[in-house]
Design a protein around this motif. Structure first.
Motif, mmCIF file in Angstrom:
data_model
loop_
_atom_site.group_PDB
_atom_site.id
_atom_site.type_symbol
_atom_site.label_atom_id
_atom_site.label_comp_id
_atom_site.label_asym_id
_atom_site.label_seq_id
_atom_site.Cartn_x
_atom_site.Cartn_y
_atom_site.Cartn_z
ATOM 1 N N ALA A 139 5.009 34.492 -12.996
ATOM 2 C CA ALA A 139 3.938 33.747 -13.423
ATOM 3 C C ALA A 139 2.372 34.295 -14.168
ATOM 4 O O ALA A 139 2.164 33.996 -15.099
ATOM 5 C CB ALA A 139 3.327 33.045 -11.894
ATOM 6 N N ALA A 140 2.388 36.046 -14.145
ATOM 7 C CA ALA A 140 1.783 36.623 -14.513
ATOM 8 C C ALA A 140 1.960 36.939 -16.125
ATOM 9 O O ALA A 140 1.445 36.441 -17.092
ATOM 10 C CB ALA A 140 1.322 37.946 -13.871
ATOM 11 N N ASP A 141 3.427 37.047 -16.137
ATOM 12 C CA ASP A 141 3.776 37.359 -17.401
ATOM 13 C C ASP A 141 3.771 36.393 -18.604
ATOM 14 O O ASP A 141 3.388 36.188 -19.789
ATOM 15 C CB ASP A 141 4.986 37.303 -17.303
ATOM 16 C CG ASP A 141 5.687 38.551 -16.373
ATOM 17 O OD1 ASP A 141 4.809 39.236 -16.334
ATOM 18 O OD2 ASP A 141 6.707 38.651 -15.998
ATOM 19 N N LEU A 142 3.519 34.853 -18.209
ATOM 20 C CA LEU A 142 3.409 33.945 -18.539
ATOM 21 C C LEU A 142 1.930 33.087 -19.126
ATOM 22 O O LEU A 142 2.059 33.147 -19.701
ATOM 23 C CB LEU A 142 4.365 32.439 -18.067
ATOM 24 C CG LEU A 142 4.319 30.618 -17.972
ATOM 25 C CD1 LEU A 142 4.830 30.980 -19.148
ATOM 26 C CD2 LEU A 142 3.972 30.041 -16.723
ATOM 27 N N VAL A 200 8.205 29.069 -14.066
ATOM 28 C CA VAL A 200 9.257 30.147 -13.856
ATOM 29 C C VAL A 200 10.343 30.362 -13.477
ATOM 30 O O VAL A 200 11.351 31.105 -13.316
ATOM 31 C CB VAL A 200 7.997 30.830 -13.082
ATOM 32 C CG1 VAL A 200 8.770 32.165 -12.385
ATOM 33 C CG2 VAL A 200 6.635 31.747 -13.607
ATOM 34 N N ASN A 201 10.118 28.691 -12.079
ATOM 35 C CA ASN A 201 11.654 28.889 -11.720
ATOM 36 C C ASN A 201 12.753 28.606 -11.913
ATOM 37 O O ASN A 201 13.474 27.691 -11.598
ATOM 38 C CB ASN A 201 11.603 28.642 -10.263
ATOM 39 C CG ASN A 201 10.489 29.949 -9.736
ATOM 40 O OD1 ASN A 201 11.105 30.514 -9.168
ATOM 41 N ND2 ASN A 201 9.577 29.827 -9.280
ATOM 42 N N ARG A 202 12.115 27.422 -13.433
ATOM 43 C CA ARG A 202 13.038 26.549 -13.701
ATOM 44 C C ARG A 202 13.851 25.450 -12.801
ATOM 45 O O ARG A 202 14.482 24.727 -13.042
ATOM 46 C CB ARG A 202 14.095 26.865 -14.702
ATOM 47 C CG ARG A 202 14.418 26.344 -15.742
ATOM 48 C CD ARG A 202 15.834 27.251 -16.239
ATOM 49 N NE ARG A 202 16.698 26.324 -16.981
ATOM 50 C CZ ARG A 202 18.036 25.859 -16.535
ATOM 51 N NH1 ARG A 202 18.138 26.340 -15.067
ATOM 52 N NH2 ARG A 202 18.755 25.373 -17.452
ATOM 53 N N GLU A 203 12.763 25.206 -12.111
ATOM 54 C CA GLU A 203 12.680 24.088 -10.741
ATOM 55 C C GLU A 203 13.446 22.553 -11.342
ATOM 56 O O GLU A 203 14.196 22.626 -10.717
ATOM 57 C CB GLU A 203 12.058 24.145 -9.724
ATOM 58 C CG GLU A 203 11.002 25.363 -9.443
ATOM 59 C CD GLU A 203 10.281 24.512 -8.363
ATOM 60 O OE1 GLU A 203 9.779 24.104 -7.512
ATOM 61 O OE2 GLU A 203 9.345 26.120 -8.301
ATOM 62 N N LEU A 204 12.892 21.625 -11.966
ATOM 63 C CA LEU A 204 13.230 20.590 -12.231
ATOM 64 C C LEU A 204 14.293 20.804 -13.036
ATOM 65 O O LEU A 204 16.221 20.110 -13.150
ATOM 66 C CB LEU A 204 12.019 19.872 -13.024
ATOM 67 C CG LEU A 204 10.670 19.665 -12.131
ATOM 68 C CD1 LEU A 204 10.459 18.593 -13.427
ATOM 69 C CD2 LEU A 204 11.069 18.415 -11.382
ATOM 70 N N ASP A 205 14.952 21.529 -14.302
ATOM 71 C CA ASP A 205 16.609 21.807 -15.037
ATOM 72 C C ASP A 205 17.493 22.327 -13.694
ATOM 73 O O ASP A 205 18.531 21.341 -13.474
ATOM 74 C CB ASP A 205 16.493 22.938 -15.532
ATOM 75 C CG ASP A 205 15.129 22.001 -16.910
ATOM 76 O OD1 ASP A 205 16.136 21.636 -17.953
ATOM 77 O OD2 ASP A 205 14.198 22.476 -16.887
ATOM 78 N N ALA A 239 10.185 33.194 -26.253
ATOM 79 C CA ALA A 239 11.076 34.402 -25.885
ATOM 80 C C ALA A 239 10.859 34.493 -24.784
ATOM 81 O O ALA A 239 10.185 34.748 -24.690
ATOM 82 C CB ALA A 239 10.940 34.541 -27.347
ATOM 83 N N GLY A 240 12.457 35.103 -24.338
ATOM 84 C CA GLY A 240 12.959 36.193 -22.801
ATOM 85 C C GLY A 240 12.741 35.327 -22.085
ATOM 86 O O GLY A 240 12.357 35.671 -20.625
#
Length: 341
Positions: free
Chosen positions: A143-146, A219-224, A337-338
């Motif tokens: 989350a810090a990266d985001l 961060v975790n792509r939770e809904l997908d 990206a990333g």
């Protein structure tokens, strides 16, 4: 629609209550000889209940800490607890790896676990100071990266669509201005920043609740992951197998509701005005037309349970269908990206 999960989980060291445990067991109805997938092992509360009922359990979790807990517990069950490290979106493949191509039940307890929330160094909660992490699997960008690299417009869209935060633009603008001074690396610094921008709510929800929810989900792509897990469960369940899902906020529950509603009715054919279309048989029969809710007694003991919604269905013999996450209600968010899964 606002998120439901405003109440903090119980903070009892070493003890974490599985939400709606009795209701989950009743809907799943595990028995001796059944094979059940617990797609979100967490602290193992559901898995233990299924094992006590005589079932074999395939326990899946992407969190290394949860996997270690499951492995420590496995020795007590004579091979009936099979532990797999991975995402629940891959539960059909992970089950097949364990030697079970078709199973009798799948249970998903969606979202962040109480243990993750209670552990400050995991960075999921603003109720204690910790690194701004939020990664369930402890890999990939944090989350810090985001918050320190995403463009302002992308942050605004993420916070608005995944957190349903009305002041998402103001929050994103404040984050960008703050990170220009120095990187935002802790949960309390971000929470204080959001609290200066978002007015306190009448319902006493912390102003940072929706922003933290949005960042964690992204961060975790939770809904997908949830949408794909529902499709994987459809693939893995044998005829008469049962799917039970416990969701904790409106975005999750909306996806589960749409999936089960769409999968439990026959697609319409043609009419005298439209050409005939192929009819697909229903892949599930509903057990819950409205969600099961936790009882008052449980909510008093475990505040986290207040927001829970349980939905369940029984698998038919019809072939599984492809999954379209966006058709199920997964919001479209910027692709940075990333951040590819």
């Amino acid at each position: 629609m606002a998120a439901w999960d405003s109440a903090p989980p119980p903070r009892q060291e070493g003890f974490h209550l599985p939400v709606m445990r009795d209701e989950v067991v009743a809907r799943l109805a595990p028995g001796a000889g059944d094979v059940v997938i617990d797609g979100t092992f967490g602290a193992g509360g559901y898995s233990r209940a299924f094992l006590e009922a005589g079932a074999t359990v395939i326990a899946i979790d992407r969190d290394p800490d949860a996997v270690r807990r499951a492995e420590a517990m496995a020795g007590d069950w004579n091979g009936r607890l099979i532990v797999k490290s991975g995402r629940f979106s891959e539960l059909d493949a992970l089950s097949a790896e364990a030697g079970h191509q078709a199973v009798d039940g799948v249970v998903l307890d969606v979202g962040v676990s109480s243990i993750q929330l209670d552990t400050a160094e995991r960075g999921f909660s603003f109720r204690g100071s910790g690194p701004l992490d939020m990664r369930m699997g402890r890999d990939g960008p944090s989350a810090a990266d985001l918050v320190n690299t995403a463009p302002e417009q992308a942050l605004s869209q993420i916070i608005s669509r995944l957190g349903e935060e009305r002041r998402a633009r103001a929050v994103a603008r404040a984050i960008v201005a703050e990170r220009e001074r120095s990187p935002i690396e802790t949960t309390d610094r971000l929470a204080d920043l959001v609290a200066r921008v978002v007015p306190a709510a009448r319902d006493q929800i912390h102003p940072a609740t929706r922003t933290f929810q949005a960042l964690r989900i992204y961060v975790n792509r939770e809904l997908d992951e949830l949408a794909e897990a529902l499709g994987a469960a459809e693939q893995a369940l044998k005829e008469a197998g049962r799917l039970v899902v416990v969701a904790f906020h409106s975005l999750e529950d909306r996806i589960v509701k749409r999936f089960l509603s769409e999968r439990s009715r026959v697609r319409p054919g043609g009419s005298r005005h439209m050409p005939e279309t192929e009819i697909a048989d229903a892949t599930f029969t509903l057990l819950t037309r409205k969600p099961d809710l936790p009882g008052d007694a449980e909510c008093r003991i475990n505040p986290r349970a207040r927001s829970a919604r349980l939905r369940a269905a029984v698998r038919t013999a019809a072939p599984a269908r492809p999954i379209d996450p966006h058709a199920l209600g997964v919001p479209r968010v910027p692709e940075l990206a990333g951040w590819e899964a």
